[in-house]
Write a protein that holds these residues in place. Structure first.
Motif, mmCIF file in Angstrom:
data_model
loop_
_atom_site.group_PDB
_atom_site.id
_atom_site.type_symbol
_atom_site.label_atom_id
_atom_site.label_comp_id
_atom_site.label_asym_id
_atom_site.label_seq_id
_atom_site.Cartn_x
_atom_site.Cartn_y
_atom_site.Cartn_z
ATOM 1 N N GLN A 191 1.938 2.528 -8.233
ATOM 2 C CA GLN A 191 1.300 1.078 -8.569
ATOM 3 C C GLN A 191 0.728 0.932 -10.244
ATOM 4 O O GLN A 191 0.590 0.364 -10.932
ATOM 5 C CB GLN A 191 0.617 0.638 -7.548
ATOM 6 C CG GLN A 191 0.738 -0.384 -6.163
ATOM 7 C CD GLN A 191 -0.129 0.382 -5.860
ATOM 8 O OE1 GLN A 191 -1.170 -0.570 -5.500
ATOM 9 N NE2 GLN A 191 0.697 -0.940 -4.026
ATOM 10 N N LEU A 192 -0.291 2.505 -10.001
ATOM 11 C CA LEU A 192 -0.522 2.368 -11.463
ATOM 12 C C LEU A 192 0.153 2.744 -12.829
ATOM 13 O O LEU A 192 -0.528 2.466 -13.505
ATOM 14 C CB LEU A 192 -1.883 3.847 -11.298
ATOM 15 C CG LEU A 192 -3.075 3.947 -12.528
ATOM 16 C CD1 LEU A 192 -3.542 2.634 -12.547
ATOM 17 C CD2 LEU A 192 -4.071 5.416 -11.685
ATOM 18 N N PHE A 193 1.142 2.931 -12.047
ATOM 19 C CA PHE A 193 1.797 4.219 -13.502
ATOM 20 C C PHE A 193 2.860 2.434 -13.460
ATOM 21 O O PHE A 193 3.056 2.388 -14.787
ATOM 22 C CB PHE A 193 2.799 4.684 -12.582
ATOM 23 C CG PHE A 193 2.697 6.185 -13.449
ATOM 24 C CD1 PHE A 193 3.417 6.756 -14.431
ATOM 25 C CD2 PHE A 193 1.708 7.396 -12.686
ATOM 26 C CE1 PHE A 193 3.124 7.744 -14.466
ATOM 27 C CE2 PHE A 193 1.759 8.566 -12.895
ATOM 28 C CZ PHE A 193 1.986 8.879 -13.920
ATOM 29 N N GLU A 194 3.229 1.755 -13.253
ATOM 30 C CA GLU A 194 3.706 0.438 -13.032
ATOM 31 C C GLU A 194 2.746 -0.313 -13.443
ATOM 32 O O GLU A 194 3.076 -1.287 -14.986
ATOM 33 C CB GLU A 194 4.086 -0.350 -11.974
ATOM 34 C CG GLU A 194 5.722 0.498 -10.781
ATOM 35 C CD GLU A 194 5.940 0.382 -10.015
ATOM 36 O OE1 GLU A 194 5.286 -0.421 -9.287
ATOM 37 O OE2 GLU A 194 7.174 -0.379 -9.027
ATOM 38 N N GLN A 195 1.292 -0.632 -13.282
ATOM 39 C CA GLN A 195 0.551 -1.410 -14.708
ATOM 40 C C GLN A 195 0.339 -0.881 -15.906
ATOM 41 O O GLN A 195 0.554 -1.720 -16.539
ATOM 42 C CB GLN A 195 -1.044 -1.195 -13.870
ATOM 43 C CG GLN A 195 -2.684 -1.423 -14.265
ATOM 44 C CD GLN A 195 -2.877 -0.978 -13.244
ATOM 45 O OE1 GLN A 195 -3.161 -1.530 -12.224
ATOM 46 N NE2 GLN A 195 -4.473 -0.979 -14.175
ATOM 47 N N GLU A 231 12.720 7.736 -13.325
ATOM 48 C CA GLU A 231 10.781 7.340 -13.552
ATOM 49 C C GLU A 231 10.062 8.190 -12.198
ATOM 50 O O GLU A 231 9.216 8.702 -11.483
ATOM 51 C CB GLU A 231 9.636 5.860 -14.119
ATOM 52 C CG GLU A 231 10.742 6.677 -15.368
ATOM 53 C CD GLU A 231 10.437 5.142 -16.102
ATOM 54 O OE1 GLU A 231 10.665 5.264 -18.022
ATOM 55 O OE2 GLU A 231 10.685 4.251 -15.343
ATOM 56 N N ILE A 232 9.896 7.224 -11.308
ATOM 57 C CA ILE A 232 10.674 7.871 -9.855
ATOM 58 C C ILE A 232 10.523 9.152 -9.045
ATOM 59 O O ILE A 232 9.762 9.907 -8.906
ATOM 60 C CB ILE A 232 10.750 6.671 -8.465
ATOM 61 C CG1 ILE A 232 10.343 4.485 -8.514
ATOM 62 C CG2 ILE A 232 10.332 7.301 -7.229
ATOM 63 C CD1 ILE A 232 10.853 3.868 -8.100
ATOM 64 N N ASP A 233 11.639 9.441 -10.052
ATOM 65 C CA ASP A 233 12.019 10.427 -8.863
ATOM 66 C C ASP A 233 10.937 11.916 -9.605
ATOM 67 O O ASP A 233 10.961 12.593 -9.273
ATOM 68 C CB ASP A 233 13.494 10.978 -8.689
ATOM 69 C CG ASP A 233 14.268 10.187 -7.828
ATOM 70 O OD1 ASP A 233 14.607 9.933 -7.295
ATOM 71 O OD2 ASP A 233 15.751 10.311 -9.056
ATOM 72 N N SER A 277 0.812 -1.443 0.511
ATOM 73 C CA SER A 277 0.305 -0.094 0.113
ATOM 74 C C SER A 277 0.759 1.247 0.075
ATOM 75 O O SER A 277 0.247 2.092 -0.622
ATOM 76 C CB SER A 277 -0.690 -0.244 1.220
ATOM 77 O OG SER A 277 0.031 0.219 2.629
ATOM 78 N N LEU A 278 2.007 1.153 0.624
ATOM 79 C CA LEU A 278 3.276 2.076 0.986
ATOM 80 C C LEU A 278 4.346 1.858 -1.106
ATOM 81 O O LEU A 278 4.925 3.415 -0.882
ATOM 82 C CB LEU A 278 4.195 2.220 1.504
ATOM 83 C CG LEU A 278 3.322 2.553 2.912
ATOM 84 C CD1 LEU A 278 4.224 2.341 3.742
ATOM 85 C CD2 LEU A 278 2.389 3.886 3.160
ATOM 86 N N SER A 279 4.015 1.482 -2.207
ATOM 87 C CA SER A 279 4.062 1.038 -3.088
ATOM 88 C C SER A 279 5.860 1.066 -2.315
ATOM 89 O O SER A 279 7.010 1.261 -3.190
ATOM 90 C CB SER A 279 4.498 3.002 -3.980
ATOM 91 O OG SER A 279 4.883 2.722 -4.900
ATOM 92 N N LEU A 280 5.777 -0.316 -2.008
ATOM 93 C CA LEU A 280 7.018 -0.725 -1.738
ATOM 94 C C LEU A 280 6.951 -2.291 -2.107
ATOM 95 O O LEU A 280 5.579 -2.746 -2.349
ATOM 96 C CB LEU A 280 7.637 -1.155 -0.150
ATOM 97 C CG LEU A 280 7.415 0.447 0.607
ATOM 98 C CD1 LEU A 280 7.883 -0.354 1.942
ATOM 99 C CD2 LEU A 280 8.603 1.564 0.052
ATOM 100 N N GLY A 307 -2.510 7.342 -26.663
ATOM 101 C CA GLY A 307 -1.165 6.388 -27.961
ATOM 102 C C GLY A 307 0.205 6.945 -27.560
ATOM 103 O O GLY A 307 1.338 6.696 -28.009
ATOM 104 N N LYS A 308 0.657 8.157 -26.260
ATOM 105 C CA LYS A 308 1.505 8.037 -26.427
ATOM 106 C C LYS A 308 2.617 7.771 -24.521
ATOM 107 O O LYS A 308 2.829 9.154 -23.858
ATOM 108 C CB LYS A 308 1.678 9.592 -26.430
ATOM 109 C CG LYS A 308 1.037 9.758 -27.830
ATOM 110 C CD LYS A 308 1.484 11.254 -28.482
ATOM 111 C CE LYS A 308 1.270 11.396 -29.707
ATOM 112 N NZ LYS A 308 1.627 13.399 -30.331
ATOM 113 N N LEU A 309 2.665 6.577 -24.921
ATOM 114 C CA LEU A 309 2.497 6.247 -23.002
ATOM 115 C C LEU A 309 4.529 6.302 -22.865
ATOM 116 O O LEU A 309 4.733 5.625 -22.338
ATOM 117 C CB LEU A 309 2.303 5.046 -22.326
ATOM 118 C CG LEU A 309 2.056 4.685 -21.479
ATOM 119 C CD1 LEU A 309 1.556 5.337 -20.206
ATOM 120 C CD2 LEU A 309 1.830 3.265 -21.294
ATOM 121 N N ASN A 310 4.846 8.077 -22.387
ATOM 122 C CA ASN A 310 5.825 7.882 -22.269
ATOM 123 C C ASN A 310 6.241 9.513 -20.608
ATOM 124 O O ASN A 310 4.944 9.849 -20.816
ATOM 125 C CB ASN A 310 6.797 8.196 -23.238
ATOM 126 C CG ASN A 310 6.834 8.912 -23.857
ATOM 127 O OD1 ASN A 310 6.842 10.070 -23.574
ATOM 128 N ND2 ASN A 310 5.502 9.560 -24.957
#
Length: 218
Positions: free
Chosen positions: A123-127, A137-139, A27-30, A166-169
């Motif tokens: 978590q959503l970004f990683e998904q 990216e985390i920074d 839940s803390l994105s660890l 369609g520009k996922l960056n």
């Protein structure tokens, strides 16, 4: 002569960590590596070394010192770890890794905190990227939250926009957020009205887009 097994020695050689850490670290994105680094810090501090080096931690793990540094940077960026000053028994001032912010987040009561929202954002970004985020990216996400003061819901809306276009960056998402900032857009609802997709019919595809509705309802 075989030395008999000693339960007393086993019990004396225990590492005490909050069970809540093992239950709620996601839940803390660890991730699991983050948790082991935290446990290593706690154990090394119990031996008297309050500010272990990256190498000291890495020697006990299968990751190298640079990877340990990235984990510690992630923990600091997410405000889960601080470097503080403490005086020893002789009155000498020392620096140490304080995990108090981590434990405070684990045991917060009541409504979900903004820190929990931020954890879900990672978590959503990683998904969406279908991979673990890099330290850079985390920074970047931490910079949006802490320096630019973008709300998690607005960052989610920008991520949604990048997906739909369609520009996922990260560069494209950063450009969206800065354009919205110039236009004074501060909420996901305002961003929805600004979206070039607003008056277009969504393409027919199998992708479940119901999550996007939930973002804008936050």
């Amino acid at each position: 002569m075989e030395v008999p097994f000693s339960y007393q020695k086993l019990l004396a050689d225990q590492l005490s960590i909050p069970s809540q850490l093992l239950v709620d670290y996601k839940s803390l994105s660890l991730n699991e590596t983050d948790v082991i680094v935290i446990m290593q810090i706690i154990h090394i501090q119990q031996t008297g070394t309050l500010l272990p080096t990256f190498d000291q931690i890495a020697q006990r793990m299968t990751i190298n010192a640079n990877e340990v540094a990235n984990v510690l940077k992630k923990l600091r960026n997410q405000s889960l770890l601080n470097i503080e000053h403490v005086k020893d028994e002789d009155g000498q001032e020392q620096e140490w890794y304080s995990l108090s912010p981590l434990f405070s987040n684990l045991y917060e009561q009541g409504e979900p905190s903004s820190r929990e929202e931020e954890g879900k954002l990672f978590q959503l970004f990683e998904q969406e990227f279908a991979r673990t985020l890099s330290p850079i990216e985390i920074d970047t996400v931490s910079h949006w939250l802490d320096d630019d003061q973008f709300k998690p819901a607005l960052i989610k809306a920008a991520l949604r926009e990048a997906v739909l276009m369609g520009k996922l960056n990260f560069r494209y998402i950063d450009r969206i957020l800065n354009e919205w900032k110039k236009k004074g857009i501060k909420s996901a609802q305002d961003a929805k009205q600004e979206s070039p997709q607003q008056n277009r019919q969504a393409p027919k595809e199998k992708r479940d887009t119901s999550v996007y509705y939930n973002w804008l309802e936050e």
